[in-house]
Scaffold this motif. Structure first.
Motif, PDB file in Angstrom:
ATOM      1  N   ALA A   1      52.297  37.070  35.182  1.00 22.29           N
ATOM      2  CA  ALA A   1      52.969  37.839  36.236  1.00 22.29           C
ATOM      3  C   ALA A   1      51.988  38.743  36.963  1.00 22.29           C
ATOM      4  O   ALA A   1      52.017  38.860  38.199  1.00 22.29           O
ATOM      5  CB  ALA A   1      54.112  38.667  35.623  1.00 22.29           C
ATOM      6  N   VAL A   2      51.102  39.385  36.212  1.00 28.27           N
ATOM      7  CA  VAL A   2      50.098  40.265  36.826  1.00 28.27           C
ATOM      8  C   VAL A   2      49.168  39.474  37.740  1.00 28.27           C
ATOM      9  O   VAL A   2      48.866  39.888  38.874  1.00 28.27           O
ATOM     10  CB  VAL A   2      49.298  41.002  35.733  1.00 28.27           C
ATOM     11  N   CYS A   3      48.724  38.315  37.264  1.00 23.58           N
ATOM     12  CA  CYS A   3      47.793  37.503  38.056  1.00 23.58           C
ATOM     13  C   CYS A   3      48.459  36.929  39.303  1.00 23.58           C
ATOM     14  O   CYS A   3      47.834  36.827  40.363  1.00 23.58           O
ATOM     15  CB  CYS A   3      47.225  36.382  37.202  1.00 23.58           C
ATOM     16  N   LEU A   4      49.734  36.549  39.177  1.00 24.14           N
ATOM     17  CA  LEU A   4      50.461  36.088  40.363  1.00 24.14           C
ATOM     18  C   LEU A   4      50.561  37.203  41.394  1.00 24.14           C
ATOM     19  O   LEU A   4      50.460  36.953  42.600  1.00 24.14           O
ATOM     20  CB  LEU A   4      51.852  35.600  39.968  1.00 24.14           C
ATOM     21  N   ALA A   5      50.743  38.430  40.921  1.00 18.38           N
ATOM     22  CA  ALA A   5      50.808  39.562  41.850  1.00 18.38           C
ATOM     23  C   ALA A   5      49.496  39.734  42.598  1.00 18.38           C
ATOM     24  O   ALA A   5      49.482  39.968  43.809  1.00 18.38           O
ATOM     25  CB  ALA A   5      51.162  40.840  41.083  1.00 18.38           C
ATOM     26  N   TYR A   6      48.381  39.600  41.875  1.00 13.42           N
ATOM     27  CA  TYR A   6      47.072  39.747  42.521  1.00 13.42           C
ATOM     28  C   TYR A   6      46.710  38.536  43.365  1.00 13.42           C
ATOM     29  O   TYR A   6      45.904  38.638  44.293  1.00 13.42           O
ATOM     30  CB  TYR A   6      45.988  39.992  41.471  1.00 13.42           C
ATOM     31  N   GLY A   7      47.311  37.382  43.041  1.00 14.76           N
ATOM     32  CA  GLY A   7      47.035  36.198  43.835  1.00 14.76           C
ATOM     33  C   GLY A   7      47.900  36.076  45.074  1.00 14.76           C
ATOM     34  O   GLY A   7      47.430  35.740  46.160  1.00 14.76           O
ATOM     35  N   LEU A   8      49.210  36.393  44.932  1.00 14.25           N
ATOM     36  CA  LEU A   8      50.146  36.221  46.042  1.00 14.25           C
ATOM     37  C   LEU A   8      50.206  37.434  46.962  1.00 14.25           C
ATOM     38  O   LEU A   8      50.331  37.292  48.175  1.00 14.25           O
ATOM     39  CB  LEU A   8      51.545  35.935  45.486  1.00 14.25           C
TER      40      LEU A   8
END
Length: 482
Positions: free
Chosen positions: A417-424
């Motif tokens: 979830a954290v990485c999706l936030a930084y990616g999206l």
């Protein structure tokens, strides 16, 4: 020797040292994340200066009696062969050579002089870490459950050390991309294994909330000292100095982990665990809350510095100061609000923090000076810190009460979830900035966060699986969702 052996045994039996391990590992991880931010632009500027020299040499313009306008220099860097040759023929009688002799890689990664696009290469480098983590988080969850959190924590820390070594010997874009990607792999392992290790050591919900908040405080400490750490060592000692020092920290941390954790391969993985957790709506709601809060930070980090440079009279070095309130707010939120969230109700606190983050996003476009941004940035850090202190321990409790206690998988979902936030987040915000402008990008994201915040209500009292019901017989634990 006998006294030393007794002392080491005492260390192994004291759970506080597990908290210290995760805290120190988080500092090292985030120290490397943040220290490269002021270093990479300088590295790329030096590379571009060399590229400019090569470009001028190719175009036969290296003689001192020929002046180049900024427009011609920009055309030379961007690779517009026709416009370069036309401009060159107008300023000199010497024959121009073909621009095709400049490599495609140099033209592809050439920086523009426009402040709105000068971070293109930096953006790709920084995004690599999140992309790698998105791919490898499920694997690290599998490895943590299969071989033990201790083994994965050591392996991740070693990879972070190797990443730092690659940074120390690289100055080109491909080298930096490799180092950043390796850092993403190591960070995935340490984040998942670290939180899982604490969840295994601390079973009482209130105590677990407290120690996880303390451990996550290392994230903010690493970010807070990372900017000056990288800048000062890079400019006054050398480009490799900060990374060599981080490698020393990594070696010490690995020794600390080995002494305290006594790594043993467990071999206890249940293949269906992560699939079951992904179907649990309450775990997905918790991950969604973390993603929304983190997306606000990732979006601000990607868009606000460029907006500040375009609208305010500031120097680039002042941008590092801009994010100090975020780190301070995060430290306060993670260290002092874990038990408060447990007593007040984690779902209520999460709603309030999402609303706080939304309000801070709305207020940013109205700022006209850097001091005006201090309060909103502090609000981001505080809101995210409180949400992490509330939801991260709750994820472990949901596993305790609804599933088999396999924490690696649930924290792999958390990191996803954290990485999706930084990616999206930065990508979506970038498109909105292009279409509607910076202000609307902030207001659209704020509206989404505010409108979605009521999903926290689902975490008020999740149902408990019958076979895990005895875990909740303690009165304090029964009330932990409220």
């Amino acid at each position: 020797m006998e006294r030393l052996g007794k002392y080491l045994n005492n260390i192994k039996e004291d759970r506080k040292f597990f908290v210290a391990i995760v805290f120190c590992t988080n500092i090292i991880d985030n120290l490397l994340i943040s220290c490269i931010v002021p270093i990479i632009p300088e590295m790329l500027v030096i590379q571009d200066e060399q590229m400019m020299a090569d470009c001028l040499t190719i175009q036969n313009l290296s003689t001192p009696n020929i002046s180049m306008s900024e427009q011609m220099i920009e055309r030379c860097l961007t690779g517009n062969e026709q416009s370069v040759n036309v401009s060159l023929n107008m300023t000199t009688d010497e024959p121009s050579t073909s621009f095709s002799s400049i490599s495609f890689a140099k033209r592809l990664f050439a920086l523009s002089f426009n402040p709105a696009t000068e971070n293109s290469k930096i953006g790709w480098i920084l995004a690599t870490k999140a992309l790698v983590q998105i791919v490898f988080n499920p694997l690290t969850g599998y490895l943590a459950n299969s071989f033990g959190n201790n083994i994965v924590l050591i392996g991740g820390t070693i990879i972070i050390g190797i990443s730092s070594m690659v940074y120390s010997i690289s100055s080109s874009v491909p080298g930096l991309l490799i180092a950043r990607g390796m850092h993403g792999l190591g960070s995935s392992a340490t984040n998942v294994a670290g939180m899982s290790l604490l969840a295994e050591q601390y079973h009482e919900d209130g105590e677990r909330s407290r120690v996880m908040g303390t451990a996550m405080g290392g994230i903010a400490v690493g970010v807070l000292i990372g900017y000056p750490f990288g800048s000062l060592l890079y400019f006054y000692v050398g480009s490799s100095a900060p990374f060599i020092l981080i490698m020393v920290f990594v070696v010490l941390d690995i020794g600390f982990i080995i002494v305290v954790c006594r790594p043993v391969i467990l071999g206890k993985y249940h293949g269906s665990t992560i699939t079951v957790l992904l179907r649990d709506p309450y775990i997905l709601v918790g991950a969604c809350i973390i993603m929304l809060a983190t997306m606000s930070i990732s979006t601000v980090e990607a868009t606000v510095p460029i907006w500040v440079l375009d609208t305010m009279d500031v120097e680039k070095w002042e941008l590092a100061v801009l994010f100090i309130p975020d780190s301070a707010g995060y430290v306060i939120g993670t260290n002092f609000f874990g038990n408060f969230a447990l007593k007040m109700g984690r779902w209520i606190v999460s709603i309030v923090c999402l609303l706080l983050i939304g309000i801070c996003l709305i207020s940013i476009p109205f700022a006209t000076t850097l001091p005006h941004l201090i309060v909103p940035h502090f609000g981001f850090g505080l809101g995210l810190g409180i949400i992490d202190a509330a939801i991260v321990p709750l994820l472990a409790l949901l596993v305790d009460t609804r599933h088999v206690a396999m924490y690696g998988c649930v924290y792999a979902i958390n990191q996803l979830a954290v990485c999706l936030a930084y990616g999206l987040g930065p990508g979506i915000a970038g498109q909105i900035v292009k279409g509607l402008g910076f202000s609307w990008s902030m207001w659209v994201l704020a509206s989404v966060i505010i409108l979605v915040s009521p999903i926290c209500i689902f975490l008020k009292r999740p149902p408990v699986e019958q076979e895990n019901k005895p875990i909740l017989e303690d009165k304090e634990t029964i009330q932990m969702y409220d």
